[in-house]
Design a protein around this motif. Structure first.
Motif, short mmCIF file in Angstrom:
data_model
loop_
_atom_site.label_atom_id
_atom_site.label_comp_id
_atom_site.label_asym_id
_atom_site.label_seq_id
_atom_site.Cartn_x
_atom_site.Cartn_y
_atom_site.Cartn_z
N SER A 1 7.55 5.35 19.58
CA SER A 1 8.53 5.53 18.50
C SER A 1 8.43 4.46 17.42
N TRP B 1 11.13 3.32 15.61
CA TRP B 1 12.26 2.38 15.62
C TRP B 1 11.83 1.09 16.33
N GLY C 1 12.31 7.97 16.60
CA GLY C 1 13.07 7.05 17.46
C GLY C 1 12.89 7.42 18.92
N SER C 2 13.48 6.60 19.79
CA SER C 2 13.34 6.85 21.23
C SER C 2 13.92 8.21 21.61
N PHE C 3 14.98 8.63 20.90
CA PHE C 3 15.58 9.92 21.21
C PHE C 3 14.55 11.05 21.10
N GLU C 4 13.59 10.90 20.18
CA GLU C 4 12.60 11.95 19.94
C GLU C 4 11.42 11.89 20.91
N CYS D 1 11.78 1.37 22.23
CA CYS D 1 12.57 0.14 22.36
C CYS D 1 13.97 0.39 21.80
N VAL D 2 14.96 0.34 22.68
CA VAL D 2 16.35 0.50 22.25
C VAL D 2 17.05 -0.85 22.45
N ILE D 3 17.64 -1.34 21.38
CA ILE D 3 18.33 -2.64 21.45
C ILE D 3 19.82 -2.42 21.21
N HIS E 1 26.10 3.78 20.60
CA HIS E 1 24.87 4.53 20.32
C HIS E 1 23.79 4.21 21.35
N ILE F 1 21.57 6.95 23.52
CA ILE F 1 20.11 7.09 23.40
C ILE F 1 19.45 6.81 24.76
C1 DLZ Z 1 19.91 5.55 15.47
C2 DLZ Z 1 19.16 4.60 16.36
C3 DLZ Z 1 19.72 3.35 16.69
C4 DLZ Z 1 21.06 2.91 16.20
N1 DLZ Z 1 19.06 2.47 17.44
C5 DLZ Z 1 17.83 2.81 17.91
C6 DLZ Z 1 17.10 1.89 18.73
O1 DLZ Z 1 17.51 0.75 19.00
N2 DLZ Z 1 15.90 2.30 19.20
C7 DLZ Z 1 15.38 3.54 18.95
O2 DLZ Z 1 14.28 3.87 19.42
N3 DLZ Z 1 16.04 4.41 18.14
C8 DLZ Z 1 17.23 4.07 17.63
N4 DLZ Z 1 17.92 4.95 16.83
C9 DLZ Z 1 17.25 6.21 16.44
C10 DLZ Z 1 17.36 7.35 17.47
O3 DLZ Z 1 16.47 7.16 18.55
C11 DLZ Z 1 17.00 8.70 16.81
O4 DLZ Z 1 15.76 8.58 16.14
C12 DLZ Z 1 18.06 9.16 15.80
O5 DLZ Z 1 19.34 9.19 16.39
C13 DLZ Z 1 17.72 10.58 15.25
O6 DLZ Z 1 17.70 11.53 16.31
#
Ligand code: DLZ
Length: 156
Positions: free
Chosen positions: A27, A29, A62-65, A86-88, A94, A98
């Motif tokens: 991802s 992000w 992003g990680s969600f995808e 990487c989600v911080i 949020h 995620i």
């Molecule tokens: C929106 C978001 C936030 C706030 N933080 C992160 C993060 O720390 N790491 C990550 O990979 N993605 C983040 N995103 C984006 C979401 O994963 C996603 O891309 C959006 O919500 C659109 O679906």
């Protein structure tokens, strides 16, 4: 249980994996972190003898995808899929949404697909923790994800 650090893997323990095809989905992000995870994973697969033509990579926002990307990757004739993100933690919930979504999504893919999908997503409270785990003092989780992918593909 103590944590396992596979960043210092022993190549001879892994066996011949030169025939494998591996997909990497990572991802954008926190790309300063995820690019290091990707480099760790890619370099490790090459070190293990996998041909670079047999490594297919997708970058998602992003990680969600990662879950959608991994599902698409499963059509690319790969033996294992590595998901890197990487989600911080921020000020809102949020982070929890995620992390829960991506971990459940990847778990479901492991149940639905006959391809191992590896969870290489950092879920950290601080940026420093992510730096430490993406080529810093605690190794590189991209390396560990690549070793795990190969082990699971060989199991299959
Ligand atoms: C929106 C978001 C936030 C706030 N933080 C992160 C993060 O720390 N790491 C990550 O990979 N993605 C983040 N995103 C984006 C979401 O994963 C996603 O891309 C959006 O919500 C659109 O679906």
């Amino acid at each position: 249980m103590s944590s396992q650090n596979l960043s210092n893997f022993n190549k001879s323990d892994i066996g011949d994996c030169s025939h494998l095809k591996i997909g990497i989905v990572y991802s954008s992000w926190n790309s300063d972190i995820t690019d290091n995870l990707y480099d760790g994973a890619f370099t490790t697969l090459i070190e293990l003898g996998i041909n670079k033509e047999n490594i297919t990579s997708f970058k998602v926002p992003g990680s969600f995808e990662l879950v959608y990307g991994a599902n698409k990757m499963s059509n690319k004739n790969v033996d294992a899929i590595i998901c890197l993100g990487c989600v911080i933690r921020g000020e809102t919930s949020h982070f929890d949404y995620i992390c829960n979504s991506v971990s459940n999504g990847i778990m479901n893919l492991n149940i639905e697909l006959d391809i191992p999908v590896i969870f290489g997503v950092l879920t950290d409270n601080t940026k420093q923790q992510s730096l430490d785990r993406s080529g810093g003092k605690l190794g590189n989780k991209g390396i560990e994800a690549a070793v795990t992918a190969v082990q699971m593909a060989l199991l299959k």
